[in-house]
Structure formats: structure tokens, C-alpha cells
Motif scaffolding. Sequence first.
Motif, PDB file in Angstrom:
ATOM      1  N   ASN A 239      -4.514  12.906   3.885  1.00  0.00           N
ATOM      2  CA  ASN A 239      -4.607  11.572   3.683  1.00  0.00           C
ATOM      3  C   ASN A 239      -5.497  11.082   3.433  1.00  0.00           C
ATOM      4  O   ASN A 239      -6.657  10.563   3.599  1.00  0.00           O
TER       5      ASN A 239
ATOM      6  N   GLU B  27      -8.992   9.413   2.369  1.00  0.00           N
ATOM      7  CA  GLU B  27      -9.615   8.009   2.177  1.00  0.00           C
ATOM      8  C   GLU B  27     -10.898   7.969   2.599  1.00  0.00           C
ATOM      9  O   GLU B  27     -11.992   7.631   1.841  1.00  0.00           O
TER      10      GLU B  27
ATOM     11  N   SER C 267     -13.329   8.627   0.229  1.00  0.00           N
ATOM     12  CA  SER C 267     -12.710   7.110  -0.941  1.00  0.00           C
ATOM     13  C   SER C 267     -14.133   6.020  -0.153  1.00  0.00           C
ATOM     14  O   SER C 267     -14.217   5.916  -1.069  1.00  0.00           O
ATOM     15  N   GLU C 268     -13.761   6.378   0.731  1.00  0.00           N
ATOM     16  CA  GLU C 268     -14.818   4.974   1.822  1.00  0.00           C
ATOM     17  C   GLU C 268     -16.108   5.697   1.640  1.00  0.00           C
ATOM     18  O   GLU C 268     -17.318   4.612   1.681  1.00  0.00           O
TER      19      GLU C 268
END
Length: 456
Positions: free
Chosen positions: A125, A129, A132-133
Motif C-alpha cells: 500500500n 501510494e 501515485s504521488e
Amino acid sequence: MKSVFLIPLLFLTIFAFGQKPNLKIKYSEQLAVFVFIQNLSENHSENVFKTAFQKSKYNTDEYRNKISKFDKLAIDYSYPFEEFPYGSKIPMQTRDVLKKNLIETDHLIDFKLRSIGIVPIKTLNDLTELISEFTPIYNELIYDPNKEKFEKQVIEITDYANDHQIEEYFQTGLSFYHSSWDQSIPFQIAFYPLPDSDYFTAQAFCNNFVSAIQTNLKDYKDLLSVMMHEIFHIIYNEQSLELKIEIDQSFKENKSKCSNYAYQLLNELLATALGNGYVYEKLEGKLDQNDWYYHQYIDLMARKIYPLVKEYITEKKSMDKNFIDRYIKLYETNFPNWINELDNIMTYRYVISENENDFNIINQLFRYRSGAEYETQITERSIEKMQKTPLTKVIIVSKNNIEKLKLIKSKFKELTNWKFNSDQDFTYKILLSDKSQLIIINTRKKDLKTLIQSIK
């Protein structure tokens, strides 16, 4: 959500009945962002990605902390294929599997679903994340400014690969190595841009080849020959257990004292002769007059073995015991002293030392390594573990010297008549019965670097 231009996949022509490998070329944004973050690490050397980031508005405590968080993610696990002869099959690396899944999925949700179980869910996870950032940052700093050039390059590479039927060289490798490949599994080739650079990168794993290409690249023969070099490593890796055992036995049964170190060189050597030699010659119409490989031992030996490799390809023969014996003879005849040259034999090393800083010194002195293991205890068990490998064996004694030296002497039959003075600095090198070199370094007053440089 930002729209992304997707490079059309390259479906190379296949033989009737699907016998020829299916190679696909694509751009993977997810993989590109992963590599981008990886290159921003404080531990990573200076590079174009880090330079672009450090000059940008994103070079803040917030994002530096995120990069630090990425560095600390536990995504590197490994397991060996223990039934295979030592060093003949690459251990499975979870980082490679994660990169494979990034390439083969188009959305992070799909990536996460496919990757569950490879690493802990919390780690997965966090990784998702972070990717994605950093995706919009990567696009703003790297992809978008180079989008037009890069997308044109990928189309040109696709056309070049089609025109030169690059997939046939995959088949050549399968035949030469007597290896196997499930033709229903495509080989995925992922490119991403490398701006402000004069080189490209290359890596292969699983059923993937990955390359960052400089945005001013115009001539693609070097790229595709290196691509095939890396793919040949995968084909070699996929040889059957039975064949790996036969190859291992052929090297061990050969009487030459050079056979072990010739074996250590084999994988990189063959990939170089096939990719940088054979494929390049086919694409260019003549052999490359520049270095085929940046490590002199591989470069020189690849050129010596190339006529033999080409003979086997021309005659549609697979590597066999006769090939191995002829290769060892070439090694022994042309470079008989290589088995004594530290720059060669330390490429494949197993080091035992109770001073962990010794490993740093060895890594600094011998930066190129193909296989390396390190152990921090000089014990009966650690020496026995070392003896099971064909690597160069280095034991550095700096504590309880007389006791440790007596233990080492008792564990190697070749040391039966060896005499030593534990109170003096010394080095001792001897070729063992498995044809690997054993190097014993006793440190008292002199520094390790000085002692290593005195080894003859």
C-alpha cells in the motif's frame, strides 16, 4: 486525471502455429515512476532524474521525507533454486517481480491486486501510494518535456525491430542454449526516456526487458543488440535442470586448471558473444570494432570464443560438452594467467571476515562483481558453507589469529603442510582441488588494502 499517450504495442510477426516468440514493446508509466523515485534516493549516485528533482519546486522536506520512506520499504526478498548447481540459475528477486507487475498492468489497483503476497500488504500500500504521488511530478519534470521525442523514438524502434525481425534472435538463443520458452508468454519490452544523457540503460528479468533511452538516440542497432544480450541471460537462465547439471559436470570433469574460472565467466561471456557480437554483426553488416563489454576479461574472451559461437549458430547446434571443452581450451591457451589475476578472480568472491569494514575495502578495490557472498564469523560451519561454492575464497583473520589460522588449516586438505606465523602480517594464495583460489590474509599491523595489493 491526466491523459497519457499510450505507445502502441509491438506484436512482432510469428511463425505459423505460433512457434516464434512474441515480443511486445511498450511505455510503462508505472515502471518509469518507480525508477524515478528509486533514483532520487540519497544513496543513489548523481543522475539526471535527481538533478531535475533537486532544481524543481518539489525539492522540499515533504517530498524528501517521502523519498526516504521509499528507501526504507522492505521490498527486497529473495529465494534460491537450490536444486540447481550453484550460480547456474538466478535467485528469484521480489523487486523484479514487482517491476514486472508494474509493466504488465496499466493501473495501480491492478498492480496491487496482482502483487498481493509478494510483500506485506502495508508495504504494498505504501509503495502504491508513493508511485501515485510522484506520477504527476515525474510527468512534469521528465516525461512531458521529452514526450514528443520519446514517443517518436519508440515508434522508430518498433519499425526497426520489425524490419530486422528482431524476434528471430530470440529463437537463435533458444536453439543455441538448448533452452525453452512457453510461446504463449510474450516477452515484454518497456522503454522510458532518459533526457540529457549520452547512454541508455538495460536490464532483463522474468519475461521483461527494461531500458531508459537517451532522447537524442538515433541509431538503434546498439540498443537492440544490448537488449538481446540481456534477453540471452534470461534464455540461459531458463535451461532445464537436467541441462544445467550436465553443463556443471562438463566443467568439473574437464582437467584444465582454468575450468572453474572459465565456468564463472560463461553466462556473461555468451550473452556478449551472442548479443554484442552476433546480433550486432547481423544488424550492422560487420562486427563492432569498439568494446563489446566494459569488463576486459569478458570483452577479450567474447572475441576469442565468437568464431566458435558463430559456428554453432550456423550449423544450428546447441551448446554441448564439445563446445564447453573447446571453450575451456581457448581460455587456457590464450589467457592462462587469468586464474591468478585478482581483478578477474575477485569478480566471483566469498569473503569471511570478523571486521565488517573489510567488506567495504574489498568492494572499493574490486568494484565489478558477478557473484559475491559475505560472512562475519570464522567458524567451522562458515568455512564449510564457503567450501560448497566455486567462488574465490577469501578469509581475513584479525582476531584470535593463531586459533583462527589453525581452524582454517584443519578445514582445507591443501593446507596440510602449510606453515604460518600468526604474529606477522601475511597473505597466502593457493589453488584448491575445486580449482578456485583460496586467499588467506593475516592482519596484525598493516592495513588490509596494502596486504591485498601485495598478493601475487
